[in-house]
Design an enzyme around this catalytic site. Structure first.
Site, PDB file in Angstrom:
ATOM      1  N   ASP A 161       9.413   8.096  10.429  1.00  0.00           N
ATOM      2  CA  ASP A 161       9.110   6.664  10.293  1.00  0.00           C
ATOM      3  C   ASP A 161       8.989   6.063  11.689  1.00  0.00           C
ATOM      4  O   ASP A 161       9.373   6.708  12.676  1.00  0.00           O
ATOM      5  CB  ASP A 161      10.231   5.940   9.498  1.00  0.00           C
ATOM      6  N   ASP A 209       4.730   7.814  14.478  1.00  0.00           N
ATOM      7  CA  ASP A 209       3.751   6.794  14.097  1.00  0.00           C
ATOM      8  C   ASP A 209       2.548   7.537  13.529  1.00  0.00           C
ATOM      9  O   ASP A 209       1.904   8.310  14.255  1.00  0.00           O
ATOM     10  CB  ASP A 209       3.356   5.963  15.324  1.00  0.00           C
ATOM     11  N   VAL A 210       2.259   7.331  12.243  1.00  0.00           N
ATOM     12  CA  VAL A 210       1.210   8.124  11.586  1.00  0.00           C
ATOM     13  C   VAL A 210      -0.161   7.927  12.225  1.00  0.00           C
ATOM     14  O   VAL A 210      -1.076   8.715  11.984  1.00  0.00           O
ATOM     15  CB  VAL A 210       1.117   7.824  10.061  1.00  0.00           C
ATOM     16  N   ASN A 251       3.204   8.868   2.789  1.00  0.00           N
ATOM     17  CA  ASN A 251       3.692   7.665   2.114  1.00  0.00           C
ATOM     18  C   ASN A 251       3.608   6.406   2.974  1.00  0.00           C
ATOM     19  O   ASN A 251       3.464   5.309   2.439  1.00  0.00           O
ATOM     20  CB  ASN A 251       5.147   7.913   1.679  1.00  0.00           C
ATOM     21  N   TYR A 266      -6.581  -4.113   2.180  1.00  0.00           N
ATOM     22  CA  TYR A 266      -5.592  -3.129   1.710  1.00  0.00           C
ATOM     23  C   TYR A 266      -6.217  -2.250   0.625  1.00  0.00           C
ATOM     24  O   TYR A 266      -6.137  -1.019   0.679  1.00  0.00           O
ATOM     25  CB  TYR A 266      -4.363  -3.869   1.175  1.00  0.00           C
ATOM     26  N   LYS A 286      -6.881   1.823   0.566  1.00  0.00           N
ATOM     27  CA  LYS A 286      -6.307   2.710  -0.454  1.00  0.00           C
ATOM     28  C   LYS A 286      -7.401   3.385  -1.277  1.00  0.00           C
ATOM     29  O   LYS A 286      -7.225   4.511  -1.761  1.00  0.00           O
ATOM     30  CB  LYS A 286      -5.350   1.924  -1.350  1.00  0.00           C
ATOM     31  N   THR A 340      10.115  -3.095  -3.618  1.00  0.00           N
ATOM     32  CA  THR A 340      10.503  -2.708  -2.246  1.00  0.00           C
ATOM     33  C   THR A 340      10.237  -3.896  -1.318  1.00  0.00           C
ATOM     34  O   THR A 340       9.744  -4.940  -1.763  1.00  0.00           O
ATOM     35  CB  THR A 340       9.662  -1.520  -1.737  1.00  0.00           C
TER      36      THR A 340
HETATM   37  N1  LIG Z   1       5.598  -1.577  -3.010  1.00  0.00           N
HETATM   38  C1  LIG Z   1       4.486  -1.637  -3.707  1.00  0.00           C
HETATM   39  O1  LIG Z   1       4.313  -2.556  -4.517  1.00  0.00           O
HETATM   40  C2  LIG Z   1       3.411  -0.575  -3.552  1.00  0.00           C
HETATM   41  C3  LIG Z   1       2.379  -0.534  -4.483  1.00  0.00           C
HETATM   42  C4  LIG Z   1       1.366   0.416  -4.361  1.00  0.00           C
HETATM   43  C5  LIG Z   1       1.401   1.311  -3.311  1.00  0.00           C
HETATM   44  N2  LIG Z   1       2.418   1.260  -2.395  1.00  0.00           N
HETATM   45  C6  LIG Z   1       2.362   2.203  -1.292  1.00  0.00           C
HETATM   46  O2  LIG Z   1       3.549   2.980  -1.261  1.00  0.00           O
HETATM   47  C7  LIG Z   1       3.842   3.359   0.085  1.00  0.00           C
HETATM   48  C8  LIG Z   1       5.287   2.981   0.411  1.00  0.00           C
HETATM   49  O3  LIG Z   1       5.417   1.573   0.270  1.00  0.00           O
HETATM   50  P1  LIG Z   1       6.834   0.819   0.136  1.00  0.00           P
HETATM   51  O4  LIG Z   1       6.706  -0.111  -0.987  1.00  0.00           O
HETATM   52  O5  LIG Z   1       7.955   1.771   0.187  1.00  0.00           O
HETATM   53  O6  LIG Z   1       6.767  -0.069   1.489  1.00  0.00           O
HETATM   54  P2  LIG Z   1       7.875  -0.343   2.599  1.00  0.00           P
HETATM   55  O7  LIG Z   1       7.254  -1.367   3.486  1.00  0.00           O
HETATM   56  O8  LIG Z   1       9.186  -0.611   2.006  1.00  0.00           O
HETATM   57  O9  LIG Z   1       7.954   1.065   3.359  1.00  0.00           O
HETATM   58  C9  LIG Z   1       6.880   1.547   4.124  1.00  0.00           C
HETATM   59  C10 LIG Z   1       7.453   2.425   5.211  1.00  0.00           C
HETATM   60  O10 LIG Z   1       6.350   2.884   6.034  1.00  0.00           O
HETATM   61  C11 LIG Z   1       6.747   2.763   7.385  1.00  0.00           C
HETATM   62  N3  LIG Z   1       5.583   2.658   8.276  1.00  0.00           N
HETATM   63  C12 LIG Z   1       4.775   1.584   8.445  1.00  0.00           C
HETATM   64  N4  LIG Z   1       3.865   1.845   9.405  1.00  0.00           N
HETATM   65  C13 LIG Z   1       4.100   3.115   9.837  1.00  0.00           C
HETATM   66  C14 LIG Z   1       3.491   3.949  10.786  1.00  0.00           C
HETATM   67  N5  LIG Z   1       2.458   3.516  11.541  1.00  0.00           N
HETATM   68  N6  LIG Z   1       3.971   5.205  10.964  1.00  0.00           N
HETATM   69  C15 LIG Z   1       5.038   5.639  10.229  1.00  0.00           C
HETATM   70  N7  LIG Z   1       5.665   4.881   9.317  1.00  0.00           N
HETATM   71  C16 LIG Z   1       5.196   3.631   9.119  1.00  0.00           C
HETATM   72  C17 LIG Z   1       7.616   1.512   7.425  1.00  0.00           C
HETATM   73  O11 LIG Z   1       8.415   1.456   8.601  1.00  0.00           O
HETATM   74  C18 LIG Z   1       8.415   1.649   6.140  1.00  0.00           C
HETATM   75  O12 LIG Z   1       9.596   2.374   6.330  1.00  0.00           O
HETATM   76  C19 LIG Z   1       2.810   2.655   0.957  1.00  0.00           C
HETATM   77  O13 LIG Z   1       1.750   3.542   1.280  1.00  0.00           O
HETATM   78  C20 LIG Z   1       2.317   1.547   0.064  1.00  0.00           C
HETATM   79  O14 LIG Z   1       1.022   1.104   0.424  1.00  0.00           O
HETATM   80  C21 LIG Z   1       3.422   0.349  -2.502  1.00  0.00           C
END
Ligand SMILES: NC(=O)c1ccc[n+]([C@@H]2O[C@H](COP(=O)([O-])OP(=O)(O)OC[C@H]3O[C@@H](n4cnc5c(N)ncnc54)[C@H](O)[C@@H]3O)[C@@H](O)[C@H]2O)c1
Length: 259
Positions: free
Chosen positions: A37, A61-62, A88, A157, A161, A194
């Site tokens: 992360d 950092d991805v 993720n 966004y 996706k 989240t």
């Molecule tokens: N929460 C939702 O409603 C939802 C819905 C559909 C899809 N998603 C997808 O699920 C995945 C996880 O989302 P979440 O809800 O846990 O969000 P979150 O914001 O709680 O967690 C995302 C994590 O990604 C990390 N991150 C951000 N940029 C980064 C980078 N450049 N390099 C490495 N890490 C990085 C953040 O620090 C965080 O820990 C994401 O891809 C999100 O788009 C989430």
């Protein structure tokens, strides 16, 4: 049942939210973990260690190819294999198209799409070692229902996706075609409870409780997802149970996008 015993999984964005729950879920069924992360991972690492799960954490950092190369070198040195990659990490900006900037575009494309590309590419030297006699390797990419249906005030966004969905299907065809024993699938959550969902709630009016009730009413199953709902889908795609499943999009949205 330890269906991932002996397997090694890498999870990005694993410090919190869905990524942390995926780490718990894969670890509980026997996987060794490399968690990454941009924020501190001490809490999830401590929790997993207390549960007896073999996990490491490193800053990654991805968007950075050099971070990926260093992380994969550590995976190879520590574990000597990689079976599962969960792309993720993601970012989400709520903003109408008229007010969105080029920076908003670049940021979401870089983390959500370029991150998946760089991660997949970086994983291949390790994952292509998996032979046909073994269980297949599995890449699981976190997409969204925003890739499947329109999401107002989140066009960039959704576009990022949607690109992850298309990238996943291309990889699912290309990798076996190149002789690699690797499956690739995407997971499409609706709203998940989240930190990211708090941003999404800003689109609605009222108190926090009213906003949550408004959103829940849009889901046939009457609630938004918990991270465990998504982690269960990731576990299925990562496990031998999904050994003949590739190039698919697993929608986990309580029926929201079926309407
Ligand atoms: N929460 C939702 O409603 C939802 C819905 C559909 C899809 N998603 C997808 O699920 C995945 C996880 O989302 P979440 O809800 O846990 O969000 P979150 O914001 O709680 O967690 C995302 C994590 O990604 C990390 N991150 C951000 N940029 C980064 C980078 N450049 N390099 C490495 N890490 C990085 C953040 O620090 C965080 O820990 C994401 O891809 C999100 O788009 C989430």
């Amino acid at each position: 049942m330890d269906q991932l015993a002996g397997k090694v999984a890498m999870v990005t964005g694993a410090a919190r939210g869905i990524g942390a729950e995926v780490a718990r879920t894969l670890g509980r069924v026997g996987a060794s973990l490399m968690l990454c992360d941009v924020i501190d991972g001490a809490d999830i690492l401590g929790e997993l260690a207390a549960a007896g799960i073999n996990a490491r954490f490193r800053s990654l950092d991805v968007r950075r190819a050099d971070d990926w190369a260093a992380a994969m070198a550590e995976v190879d040195e520590m574990f000597g294999r990689l079976d599962i990659l969960v792309n993720n990490a993601g970012v989400f900006i709520v903003r109408p198209i008229e007010q969105s900037t080029e920076e908003d575009y670049q940021f979401q494309m870089d983390v959500n799409l370029k991150g998946v590309f760089l991660g997949t590419k970086a994983a291949l030297p390790l994952m292509k070692r998996i032979t046909r006699e073994q269980d297949s390797g599995s890449i699981v990419n976190l997409s969204s229902v925003a890739a499947l249906v329109g999401s107002a005030n989140a066009a960039l966004y959704g576009a990022s996706k949607g690109a992850v969905r298309a990238f996943t299907k291309a990889a699912a065809i290309e990798l076996p075609g190149a002789g690699y024993n690797i499956r690739c699938n995407s997971v499409h959550p609706g709203m998940v409870d989240t930190a990211m969902a708090v941003t999404a709630l800003d689109r609605f009016s009222g108190t926090d409780a009213e906003k949550r009730a408004t959103v829940a009413a849009r889901y046939p199953l009457g609630r938004v997802a918990q991270p465990a709902d998504i982690a269960a889908a990731v576990l299925y795609l990562a496990s031998p149970a999904a050994g003949f499943v590739t190039g698919t999009e697993l929608v986990v949205d309580g029926g929201m996008s079926a309407q």
